[in-house]
Design an enzyme around this catalytic site. Structure first.
Site, PDB file in Angstrom:
ATOM      1  N   TRP A 295       0.887  -1.159   0.000  1.00 34.13           N
ATOM      2  CA  TRP A 295       0.000   0.000   0.000  1.00 34.13           C
ATOM      3  C   TRP A 295       0.929   1.215   0.000  1.00 34.13           C
ATOM      4  CZ3 TRP A 295      -1.007   4.298   3.116  1.00 34.13           C
ATOM      5  CH2 TRP A 295      -2.212   4.976   2.838  1.00 34.13           C
TER       6      TRP A 295
ATOM      7  N   ASN B  86       6.921  -2.956   6.241  1.00 29.27           N
ATOM      8  CA  ASN B  86       5.610  -2.364   6.502  1.00 29.27           C
ATOM      9  C   ASN B  86       5.817  -1.246   7.509  1.00 29.27           C
ATOM     10  OD1 ASN B  86       2.870  -1.799   6.974  1.00 29.27           O
ATOM     11  ND2 ASN B  86       2.763  -3.339   8.598  1.00 29.27           N
TER      12      ASN B  86
ATOM     13  N   GLU C 100     -22.002   5.971   9.188  1.00 29.79           N
ATOM     14  CA  GLU C 100     -21.474   4.683   8.724  1.00 29.79           C
ATOM     15  C   GLU C 100     -21.996   4.350   7.335  1.00 29.79           C
ATOM     16  OE1 GLU C 100     -19.682   0.854   8.510  1.00 29.79           O
ATOM     17  OE2 GLU C 100     -19.197   2.778   9.441  1.00 29.79           O
TER      18      GLU C 100
END
Length: 607
Positions: free
Chosen positions: A74, A98, A479
């Protein structure tokens, strides 16, 4: 947010690395790569995009070797390109990472003064270049890696592989999770145990600051002070079937359908059959000694906290503050005596939430976490960890983890209400009976799947959508808006219904769908008045309510989605289901990547 894996195996390792990366792809899917050592020679393969591109590359250009490391990315520093993809290599060392090396610019400047050139835009290349420089200066691989680690600032999980060393991986963690797997004459490294589940069920979790030297037959771990550390090896159980779509088109669809089952498991855990009270693990919590509750989380978990604020304050009469973790930690709020700090995180590794927890350590009466991974950093650093029992969640957009978080938080609010005498026995029995019946009501809600799909086809044509809700439905409106924009890329915002006329109503026209979440409760009539304001301006109202509410307010409504009637305290959990299905089917109609939406990753382990 990236995923890393390492294997010291007895067979060709490339297929094993790729398979493990598939189980970590929820952490990032901008690019992927592997490196191996074969007959002492270090080699690597990298590809941009989804992991299938790396798999295709390896078919045409195989990479032999029985030792290797892998990475799914990512992007943080540098665009998703082959050049920026991991593993990064400098001479005789390859590295996967990471996290973020915060002082990489200073380190690059130091390397540049020695005439060392850079090939990428990443911070991770600096780690490889530093290690190679130490190797060139005569240090052993272990000493070179340790010298490099001493120079790094920031958060990282790292794995090093060396030319000429086919029985050595060096791993380290600071701020980012890392697990070691024990095999039979094999050893494994992974960002989490999910990646290693098909390979071994014997796991050692590295703790903050740990460094590990792995061979096929040995593991040496040293703590942040350089002392030998005896970390416990645990036998874990991960159902590998949970990482399969189980006949569904997407993981998200499967995980939405699993909600009655996993919520039933959570209820059984905290409300055992035959009990008339909520049971917490360990020493539990004595809410009579708690004067204030501070709740901290990010993203969907933050909206779970906003919902729980209503429960704790209305049911238990306990004052609550809710904070976004990234703001809380830098706001440095004063903490008063009698404060319980509660942290919510699906992964248990969310970087900002973990930092906020550490800020509270020693300042509050007790630290409690609500997590889906009992062995996560947040769980281990809490005084009490409350598992949500959602099982493995692969879809980036959280569904079953969110509703399980809500279920556990409601159970905790009921425990607080009982301890504080805010409810009599009859009221408590009513709430607990309703909670036990929640899974069956969720099954009824899921029967609306096809009706919601038809509505979503129309919603997919919108460019902007507003969500409205009052009371407990306000946080659910947030949400719902988050889910829609996460996976369909439609701009969506949420407002308290009463705030509509204080600005957002200026956006209303005949092209603007407005999703109104409104069970027939004490606030329903006020919400209907806000709906009328929308319709008077030609806005298209999508009403989500029960049969009584729809019958009363359906005139002029564009679309309606009917939910079963439910106990008022359970409404936020129930109404999460249509919000999820609406987002899911809208995304499918638009043809977006439901499980791996652009720019997102599941576990946010960087700031």
């Amino acid at each position: 947010m990236c995923g890393i894996v390492g294997v010291l195996g007895n067979h060709e390792v490339a297929p094993t690395l790729v398979e493990a990366l598939k189980r970590l792809e929820y952490r990032g899917y901008d690019s992927a790569g592997i490196a191996t050592v074969n007959n002492g020679a270090l080699g690597r393969r990298r590809a941009v995009g989804k992991l299938v591109n790396l798999s295709d590359l390896l078919v045409h250009d195989p990479l032999p070797g029985k030792s290797g490391i892998g990475h799914t990315r990512w992007a943080t520093h540098g665009a998703p390109t082959v050049n920026n993809a991991h593993p990064h290599r400098a001479g005789s060392v390859a590295v996967v990472h990471n996290g973020i090396i915060e002082n990489f610019r200073d380190l690059r400047a130091d390397l540049a003064r020695d005439g060392i050139e850079f090939q990428t835009e990443t911070d991770t290349e600096t780690v490889a270049l530093l290690t190679e420089r130490h190797l060139q200066n005569g240090l052993s691989p272990v000493d070179a890696a340790n010298r490099t680690l001493d120079q790094l600032e920031g958060a990282f999980a790292l794995a090093f592989l060396f030319n000429g060393e086919d029985d050595l991986i060096i791993a380290a963690r600071k701020g980012s999770p890392l697990a070691i797997g024990h095999g039979d004459g094999e050893m494994f490294v992974g960002s989490d145990a999910i990646a290693l589940a098909p390979l071994t069920n014997r796991i050692t979790y590295l703790e903050e600051g740990d460094r590990a030297v792995l061979t096929r037959t040995s593991l040496e771990i040293r703590d942040a002070n350089g002392e030998l550390a005896n970390r416990e090896m645990k036998t874990i159980q991960i159902d590998t079937a949970q990482v399969d779509k189980g006949g569904h088109k997407h993981f998200m669809a499967k995980e939405i359908d699993e909600q009655p089952q996993v919520i039933a498991e959570a209820i059984r855990h905290y409300l055992p059959v035959g009990d008339d009270t909520v049971r917490l693990p360990g020493d539990g919590i004595d809410f009579t000694k708690i004067q204030r509750l501070t709740m901290v989380a990010c993203g969907t978990a933050f909206y779970a906290c906003l919902t729980a604020k209503y429960w704790f304050e209305q049911l238990a009469r306990l004052p609550v503050e809710v904070d976004i973790a990234s703001e809380f930690r830098y706001r440095e709020p004063p903490v008063t005596d009698g404060t319980l700090a509660l942290f919510v995180s699906q992964s248990g590794e969310t970087a900002d939430t973990l930092a906020a927890l550490r800020y509270c350590d020693g300042k509050v009466d007790k630290i409690v976490s609500v997590v889906n991974v009992p062995e996560s950093s947040i769980a281990r650093e809490s005084d009490l960890a409350l598992p949500i029992h959602a099982g493995v969640e692969i879809g980036v957009a959280s569904t079953k983890a969110f509703t399980c978080q809500l279920t556990v938080l409601l159970s905790l609010a009921l425990k607080a209400a009982s301890d504080r005498g805010a409810m009599d026995k009859e009221q408590m029995a009513d709430h607990l009976s309703a909670l036990r019946g929640l899974p069956s009501i969720l099954n009824v809600a899921l029967e609306q799947n096809q009706a919601i799909k038809r509505t979503a086809q129309k919603l997919s044509e919108a460019r902007d959508v507003l969500f409205l809700g009052r009371g407990q439905m306000y946080s659910l409106a947030h949400e719902g808006a988050l889910k829609l924009k996460e996976i369909s890329y439609i701009h969506a915002e949420a407002y308290a219904s009463g705030e509509l006329k204080h600005g957002p109503i200026a956006l209303i026209d005949q092209h603007m769908p407005v999703v109104v979440m409104a069970p027939k409760d004490a606030l329903f009539d006020k919400t209907v008045s806000n709906m009328q304001e929308v319709m008077a301006r030609k806005g298209k109202v999508l009403l989500i309510s029960d049969a009584e509410g729809i019958a009363e307010a359906k005139d002029g409504v564009w679309e309606a989605i009917q939910m079963p009637q439910v106990h008022e305290s359970l409404a936020p959990i129930l109404y999460a289901v249509p919000a999820q299905l609406l987002a899911y089917h809208t995304a499918v109609a638009k043809g977006t990547d439901v499980d791996q939406p652009r720019n997102l990753a599941k576990s946010v382990t960087v700031e």
